[in-house]
Scaffold this active site. Structure first.
Site, mmCIF file in Angstrom:
data_model
loop_
_atom_site.group_PDB
_atom_site.id
_atom_site.type_symbol
_atom_site.label_atom_id
_atom_site.label_comp_id
_atom_site.label_asym_id
_atom_site.label_seq_id
_atom_site.Cartn_x
_atom_site.Cartn_y
_atom_site.Cartn_z
ATOM 1 N N SER A 239 0.830 -1.195 0.000
ATOM 2 C CA SER A 239 0.000 0.000 0.000
ATOM 3 C C SER A 239 0.874 1.259 0.000
ATOM 4 O O SER A 239 1.744 1.389 -0.853
ATOM 5 C CB SER A 239 -0.947 -0.051 1.202
ATOM 6 N N ASP A 468 -8.911 -4.270 -6.021
ATOM 7 C CA ASP A 468 -8.386 -3.518 -4.867
ATOM 8 C C ASP A 468 -9.115 -2.177 -4.754
ATOM 9 O O ASP A 468 -9.047 -1.350 -5.652
ATOM 10 C CB ASP A 468 -6.892 -3.289 -5.048
ATOM 11 N N HIS A 496 -7.624 -5.582 -0.672
ATOM 12 C CA HIS A 496 -6.458 -4.702 -0.733
ATOM 13 C C HIS A 496 -5.181 -5.503 -0.557
ATOM 14 O O HIS A 496 -5.024 -6.197 0.441
ATOM 15 C CB HIS A 496 -6.585 -3.649 0.368
#
Length: 527
Positions: A239, A468, A496
């Site tokens: 991320s 995602d 995610h």
């Protein structure tokens, strides 16, 4: 609030997966033992004193040459504190501390593998200390010291401080006695709350608040690489952690060893473009959730098709702001709490059932408690009202330094129009409402969004997930194309980031690359 948001998933850590060598063999084109051995040889850890520091400015070399003491801190972990300059451009301003922990390699050690779980503001220290075995396969833990650290501004490192627990409750959950009705009243209220928060952050954090930007963290990471004795940086970012990695590669391309960017962010985008892309992805994830929910008619509280269910959710949110429903702990439900609960559940497909429960409890019984449970999980708040970290304080501080604030009224109106079109769920906000929090921030960004090329770096593996909601797969595609040595791996799935989904194809490809230096073929698709 914009960008990735919290990188919290349920369960918190990345699930344990043991790489399948057989699966990897079918995916990867091996270049032969000689080439692999050459890569392994180039990754060997050096004595910190022997590292080449010729490219490090003389006034910074003492930081790179510091002797770091790693102490046993339980659970097979070692912990250390590293000193870094608060301002890399002017080290005379004083020093900060960086807290790090590592799990020593269980097998033939190839060096260190640094990692960051995202945020911005998430604790890399906790990520490794609490969930290292769940987050990384046995192959990776055998080959590398797994190293997590709290970036500047975060957790155990020199940290951003703003509010106490009661203050954070008021910031996230406070509802004014008299709800603002006009656009002018809504903007004034938002600005007032943002100004109070910003002032508190400056008062309690001091000068550090101006130096918690990602580029400063990139320089910290190069320092960490050196003090553990690694000539090259091996890195696994998730991320927002990919943002750190991509900027590192662009800043120190010749120091890149093996790097994986899972759930990649696109550094070339401005803040409005980031939010619009995210909201579109969350909208798609919401539709996927509703399709799944509606297929289970007996459990699902919604009726009709997906579009009709979307309208039902919007009515629930509008109703919540009017009815002043209280949770069992006395907090008042608002559309903001419901929105946060939805986002929290969409990060991981395994959390969809809890979102269904939340809507069922409220729509059928008038009980909002499950909405608060999901929202509290997102914010890291326990049942006593204690927040487990300063993640969202750091989140605000880092974001406001990483993105220039847009103040052009015409562009703000255009953005809000597009945002409304991209967001199928949510209460309308004033057209003039921009990034209120960063508009009130005491320090402004010193950087502009730009593409990353990392010219001269070794292959960098970029991983994207088609479903995602937080880091759209288009961002991974963009980053892989920007990086001169970028290699794209796509996972067809929901949620995610990809590595924690346990897909043998993804885990096999990532582990093979990190342990041997051989990436999968560019454009490989798993799932």
């Amino acid at each position: 609030m914009f960008r990735i948001g919290s990188n919290r998933k349920a369960p918190r850590g990345v699930r344990a997966v043991v790489a399948s060598v057989a699966a990897a063999a079918t995916l990867l084109s091996m270049s032969g033992c000689t080439a692999v051995q050459h890569v392994l040889d180039s990754q060997q850890t050096a004595d910190p004193a022997s590292l080449d520091l010729s490219n490090v400015p003389e006034n910074l070399r003492s930081y790179y040459q510091q002797q770091v003491e790693w102490n046993d801190c339980g659970g097979g972990r070692e912990c250390a504190t590293i000193t870094a300059p608060m301002n890399w451009d002017d080290p005379t301003m004083g020093d900060i501390e960086l807290a790090a922990t590592r799990i020593p390699a269980a097998g033939d050690r190839q060096g260190s593998l640094f990692t960051n779980p995202g945020g911005p503001g998430a604790s890399g220290y906790d990520f490794v200390y609490d969930g290292g075995e769940d987050s990384f396969s046995s192959d990776l833990r055998s080959a590398f010291d797994i190293v997590g650290w709290d970036p500047r501004g975060v957790g155990r490192s020199s940290a951003v401080e703003c509010y106490d627990d009661a203050g954070m409750d008021e910031y996230f959950y406070g509802v004014p006695e008299k709800m603002p009705k006009t656009d002018e009243e809504k903007i004034a209220y938002a600005e007032e709350q943002a100004k109070k928060f910003a002032d508190a952050c400056k008062e309690h954090t001091g000068e550090l608040l101006n130096y918690v930007d990602t580029m400063s963290t990139v320089h910290d990471l190069d320092l960490l690489r050196a003090v553990v004795g690694d000539a090259k940086l091996n890195y696994f970012g998730f991320s927002y952690g990919t943002d750190i990695g991509a900027h590192y590669a662009d800043t120190f391309p010749l120091n890149v060893g093996r790097m994986v960017l899972d759930g990649a962010t696109d550094p070339s985008l401005g803040q409005f473009d980031v939010v619009l892309a995210q909201q579109g992805a969350f909208g798609d994830a919401t539709k996927a959730y509703l399709e799944d929910c509606l297929s289970q008619a007996k459990k699902c509280p919604f009726r009709g098709n997906v579009d009709q269910a979307m309208k039902q959710i919007n009515r629930v949110m509008e109703d919540a702001d009017k009815r002043k429903i209280l949770a069992s702990d006395g907090r008042q439900l608002s559309s903001g709490v419901i929105s946060t609960a939805i986002n929290a559940a969409l990060y991981d497909e395994s959390s969809w059932e809890y979102l269904t429960q939340a809507f069922s409890d409220y729509m059928l019984q008038g009980n909002p408690d499950t909405f608060f449970l999901l929202s509290d999980f997102y914010y890291g708040r326990d049942e006593t009202g204690h927040y487990d970290s300063n993640m969202f304080e750091a989140f605000m501080a880092i974001n406001c330094l990483d993105y220039p604030v847009e103040t052009d009224p015409a562009k703000i109106k255009e953005y809000n129009k597009k945002l409304k079109e991209a967001t199928p769920i949510g209460v309308d906000s004033p057209e003039e409402l921009g990034d209120v929090q960063c508009q009130q921030w005491p320090y402004q960004s010193r950087v502009q969004p730009a593409k990353v090329t990392a010219a001269g770096a070794q292959p960098i593996l970029v991983v994207g997930t088609t479903g995602d909601p937080a880091t759209p797969v288009e961002w991974a595609e963009a980053v892989a194309s920007q990086l001169e040595s970028g290699v794209l791996l796509t996972y067809n799935g929901e949620g995610h980031i990809a590595y924690d989904e346990g897909d043998k194809c993804v885990v096999g490809a990532v582990d093979e690359y990190l342990t041997t230096g051989t990436p999968p073929a560019n454009g490989t698709v798993c799932g």
